[in-house]
Design an enzyme around this catalytic site. Structure first.
Site: not given
Length: 232
Positions: A7, A150, A155
């Site tokens: 990510d 986030h 993630d």
């Protein structure tokens, strides 16, 4: 087969102008985590973090001041990924940013044939959605309560669990074989477990009265009753 579940976090949404400021990745080998990870924060040079992006990931310009540039970590990223597949949720976004960074350095892009998009997989498997990472964690019973904002590595770790569940990878650890002593042997992590089978089945626990009442109910419902299919 090697796969890297990864990510990125960025300064904004436009890969032509915005920059990668964080990348995290988790290595899978034959759909099992190896324990190897990558996690880097990156200085985006003169590009400031957009307020909307800051609200999502919480990474400030001040925090990134002393971090290395993408040029300084590009070899580290390429060494970690190697010949593995690049796996991301909404991969078009992440790969678009990675390839934009590579292009600035004169490096070849990551081709689509090496990319797996877990969002596309989720949409095929669960066409009615929702298919965000949080929604998939809820669907598969994966604890994401510690995900306040986030973060690339967090993630990636959550997505790795989701991905394994989506493709049924955990079932590969379950081996069922017939035992010589009259049962099934389940190959578990800490050794085989033998599940014994009865020599003779138990006697039915339903009484004749109950069976007759059930038959009457099925007859009343008619041919549409689901029990007709199994009554033989």
């Amino acid at each position: 087969m090697r796969e890297i579940i990864f990510d990125t976090e960025t300064t904004g949404l436009d890969s032509r102008e915005d920059r990668v400021i964080e990348i995290g990745g988790v290595e899978l080998e034959n759909q099992f985590p190896t324990g190897r990870t990558i996690h880097l924060y990156i200085n985006p040079a003169d590009r400031k973090v957009h307020p909307d992006a800051l609200a999502v990931h919480g990474i400030t310009d001040e925090f990134l001041k002393d971090k290395p540039s993408f040029a300084e970590v590009a070899d580290q990223i390429l060494d970690f990924f190697g010949d593995a597949r690049w796996v991301a949720h909404n991969a078009t976004f992440d790969i678009g940013f990675i390839n934009a960074e590579f292009e600035r350095l004169g490096l070849p892009p990551i081709v689509n044939e090496r990319v797996t998009d877990t969002l596309a997989l989720a949409r095929r498997k669960h066409p009615m959605g929702p298919n965000s990472l949080d929604a998939l964690c809820r669907r598969y019973g994966i604890d994401n309560s510690h995900r306040a904002k986030h973060g690339a590595l967090l993630d990636s770790e959550l997505l790795a669990e989701v991905y394994i569940e989506m493709i049924g990878g955990r079932q590969a650890a379950l081996g069922l074989v017939t035992s010589e002593i009259g049962g099934l042997t389940i190959e578990a992590d800490d050794g085989p477990i033998i599940v014994m089978q009865r020599e003779r089945p138990l006697r039915p626990r339903l009484t004749e009265t109950e069976l007759a009442a059930h038959a009457a109910l099925v007859s009343k419902i008619g041919v549409k009753a689901i029990w007709v299919k199994y009554s033989g």
